[in-house]
Scaffold this active site. Structure first.
Site, short mmCIF file in Angstrom:
data_model
loop_
_atom_site.label_atom_id
_atom_site.label_comp_id
_atom_site.label_asym_id
_atom_site.label_seq_id
_atom_site.Cartn_x
_atom_site.Cartn_y
_atom_site.Cartn_z
N HIS A 248 0.81 -1.22 0.00
CA HIS A 248 0.00 0.00 0.00
C HIS A 248 0.85 1.28 0.00
CE1 HIS A 248 0.63 -0.42 4.39
NE2 HIS A 248 0.41 0.86 4.49
N LYS A 252 6.14 5.25 -1.17
CA LYS A 252 7.02 6.01 -0.28
C LYS A 252 8.50 5.88 -0.65
CE LYS A 252 4.13 6.26 3.91
NZ LYS A 252 4.01 5.78 5.31
P1 C2E Z 1 -1.71 10.38 6.72
O1 C2E Z 1 -1.98 11.39 7.79
O2 C2E Z 1 -2.23 10.69 5.36
O3 C2E Z 1 -0.14 10.15 6.66
C1 C2E Z 1 0.44 9.35 5.66
C2 C2E Z 1 1.86 9.04 6.01
O4 C2E Z 1 2.60 10.28 6.07
C3 C2E Z 1 2.07 8.42 7.38
O5 C2E Z 1 1.91 7.02 7.28
C4 C2E Z 1 3.51 8.82 7.68
O6 C2E Z 1 4.44 8.02 6.99
C5 C2E Z 1 3.58 10.20 7.09
N1 C2E Z 1 3.28 11.25 8.08
C6 C2E Z 1 2.09 11.86 8.29
N2 C2E Z 1 2.21 12.85 9.19
C7 C2E Z 1 3.51 12.88 9.55
C8 C2E Z 1 4.29 13.72 10.44
O7 C2E Z 1 3.78 14.64 11.09
N3 C2E Z 1 5.62 13.45 10.55
C9 C2E Z 1 6.23 12.45 9.84
N4 C2E Z 1 7.52 12.23 10.01
N5 C2E Z 1 5.54 11.64 9.00
C10 C2E Z 1 4.19 11.86 8.86
P2 C2E Z 1 1.53 6.16 8.58
O8 C2E Z 1 2.42 6.53 9.71
O9 C2E Z 1 1.53 4.72 8.16
O10 C2E Z 1 0.07 6.59 8.95
C11 C2E Z 1 -1.03 6.18 8.18
C12 C2E Z 1 -2.28 6.97 8.54
O11 C2E Z 1 -2.64 6.71 9.90
C13 C2E Z 1 -2.14 8.49 8.45
O12 C2E Z 1 -2.31 8.95 7.13
C14 C2E Z 1 -3.28 8.93 9.35
O13 C2E Z 1 -4.52 8.81 8.69
C15 C2E Z 1 -3.24 7.89 10.46
N6 C2E Z 1 -2.43 8.39 11.59
C16 C2E Z 1 -1.14 8.13 11.85
N7 C2E Z 1 -0.74 8.77 12.98
C17 C2E Z 1 -1.82 9.44 13.43
C18 C2E Z 1 -2.05 10.28 14.59
O14 C2E Z 1 -1.15 10.54 15.41
N8 C2E Z 1 -3.33 10.79 14.72
C19 C2E Z 1 -4.32 10.52 13.84
N9 C2E Z 1 -5.56 11.05 14.04
N10 C2E Z 1 -4.14 9.74 12.74
C20 C2E Z 1 -2.89 9.21 12.55
FE FE Z 2 -0.01 5.64 2.92
FE FE Z 3 0.96 2.42 6.10
#
Ligand code: C2E
Ligand code: FE
Ligand code: FE
Ligand code: SIN
Ligand code: SIN
Ligand code: SIN
Length: 411
Positions: A248, A252
């Site tokens: 998925h 990246k």
């Molecule tokens: P998303 O918010 O669309 O983020 C996609 C990917 O972008 C994340 O995959 C991560 O690799 C990166 N990313 C997003 N925000 C940040 C950031 O502030 N800093 C860094 N270094 N990387 C960032 P990941 O980690 O697999 O997360 C998948 C999805 O899970 C996210 O999609 C979001 O929908 C949710 N998610 C992850 N962490 C949080 C969180 O702390 N709070 C909430 N509400 N949702 C989260």
């Molecule tokens: Fe993704």
């Molecule tokens: Fe993921």
């Protein structure tokens, strides 16, 4: 070190390779049920070896299954048995030789192994005759154990396994060994390529990818059962969805390490760059030579769309990322896909991915308590997530948790 472009190139060949694979879980379940059918055995398990442990990975039990409502599956917490002489399966893995026991409760005092009563005690099942075989490769590595339990005669009475049964089961053991080695090799290729591309910290990659894939398959299965799909249809799709879900975030690999590994929250600009991983992933499979390519593209492109239309990338041209004609919002951004406009696999993987991301540690966040993750899924049903799928997710929480135990993060 490879450039982002080289990394992407290296991955474009993956699709064709993946097509030839079958899903290990389905194969193992099939081998187990065929093996049981041949010797008329009530139950059986396949243990998979992970270093010094055997994990109780696949299990079938006709008697216990009958007590469940139809369509439900048996759920066991996966437990590990050390590869040593103390247990039956451990002894077989250590010695590399089969063991044919008439009654596990009447073992000779001279043997080093004993029967672990834990399983019978937790399930109320009565284990009696047991045939246990090593899954040994041609190089004599033991990769697992096949265990068949309670042979029955034609009147349903428990009997011992015969010499004939032993020979028969040796064939199944060797089929299972080959399947296991092939599947391992393929999964290893995918995981190694993802690692090689330094998509992320290797600590996260393997387990996250496996968990997201397994949760997705579980959700799909539940959804498809509800639609009345046949077992064969479901199994065929499961294969494809598992591999697609594993990939998925493959896009990246095209994101720079500075952004990918940033040890803190993104700026808006950084987040906009990161959002491109959906389209970059989709382009890897754009040739659409097969059902697998379609599924992999569907997942990569759509796993960050939201039910309320506020996700990304929305209705865009795959190559340019620009809004498709007629799908531009007043602020110039593309219109998001909403509700069932989001393809099914995208809606499924969105739930699996967020649940797993929240429950796991990331460079930018600590791991959350499961309860907090579940609160988000519940709260965001109907805004971020497909509410029907969220309901199915909660109805299978026991299975979801056992998957999480099966693929723990390495530390
Ligand atoms: P998303 O918010 O669309 O983020 C996609 C990917 O972008 C994340 O995959 C991560 O690799 C990166 N990313 C997003 N925000 C940040 C950031 O502030 N800093 C860094 N270094 N990387 C960032 P990941 O980690 O697999 O997360 C998948 C999805 O899970 C996210 O999609 C979001 O929908 C949710 N998610 C992850 N962490 C949080 C969180 O702390 N709070 C909430 N509400 N949702 C989260
Ligand atoms: Fe993704
Ligand atoms: Fe993921
Ligand atoms: C064992 O092999 O000793 C354990 C088997 C089981 O509990 O099913
Ligand atoms: C494997 O290590 O390839 C098998 C893992 C599993 O399906 O439990
Ligand atoms: C599909 O079967 O792929 C579409 C069904 C749906 O979107 O609910």
């Amino acid at each position: 070190m490879l450039t982002a472009e080289q990394k992407l190139d290296a991955l474009t060949n993956l699709g064709a390779q993946l097509n030839r694979l079958s899903d290990l879980d389905i194969l193992m379940e099939r081998i187990l049920s065929e093996a049981r059918r041949f010797v008329n055995a009530d139950a059986g398990s396949i243990y998979i070896r992970h270093d010094r442990d055997l994990r109780f990975t696949y299990t079938q039990n006709a008697t216990l299954q009958e007590r469940l409502p139809s369509g439900e599956k048996l759920v066991y917490s996966t437990f590990a048995i050390p590869v040593d002489e103390n247990s039956i399966a451990g002894w077989v893995a250590t010695a590399g030789r089969p063991l044919n026991l008439k009654d596990v409760y009447e073992l000779d005092n001279s043997v080093p192994y004993s029967f672990s009563r834990q399983f019978d005690e937790t399930t109320g099942y009565h284990t009696q005759s047991m045939l246990t075989l090593p899954l040994a490769t041609s190089r004599a590595d033991v990769v697992g154990v096949l265990q068949i339990i309670n042979a029955r005669d034609d009147r349903g009475r428990i009997i011992s396994f015969s010499r004939e049964d032993e020979k028969m089961m040796a064939h199944f053991a060797s089929t299972a060994t080959v399947a296991l080695e092939k599947a391992r090799m393929t999964r290893d290729i995918i995981l190694r390529m993802i690692r090689m591309a330094e998509m992320r910290d290797p600590k996260e990659t393997g387990a996250h990818v496996n968990r997201v894939a397994s949760y997705s398959v579980e959700l799909y299965e539940k959804w498809a059962q509800k639609q009345g799909f046949s077992r064969e249809e479901i199994d065929a799709k499961r294969d494809i969805l598992r591999m697609a879900a594993m990939l998925h975030d493959v896009g990246k690999v095209g994101i720079s390490d500075t952004i990918l590994k940033k040890p803190g929250r993104f700026t808006e600009e950084e987040f906009n760059v990161m959002k491109e991983h959906t389209l970059m992933g989709g382009r890897l499979f754009k040739d659409k030579r097969s059902e697998f390519d379609d599924a992999a593209a569907e997942v990569a492109v759509n796993h960050h769309e939201k039910w309320n239309g506020l996700g990304y990338p929305g209705y865009v041209d795959m190559e340019t990322g620009r809004p498709l004609p007629g799908y531009e919002t007043p602020d110039g951004r593309p219109k998001g896909k909403a509700g069932k406009e989001i393809p099914l696999y995208g809606r499924i993987v969105a739930i699996a991915d967020v649940y797993d991301a929240l429950c796991s540690q990331r460079v930018y966040k600590p791991a959350w308590e499961e309860k907090d993750a579940l609160d988000i899924l519940e709260k965001d049903a109907g805004s971020h997530f497909d509410p029907e799928l969220i309901e199915l997710f909660f109805s299978r929480l026991d299975v979801i948790r056992s998957i999480r135990e099966r693929y723990p993060d390495e530390d």
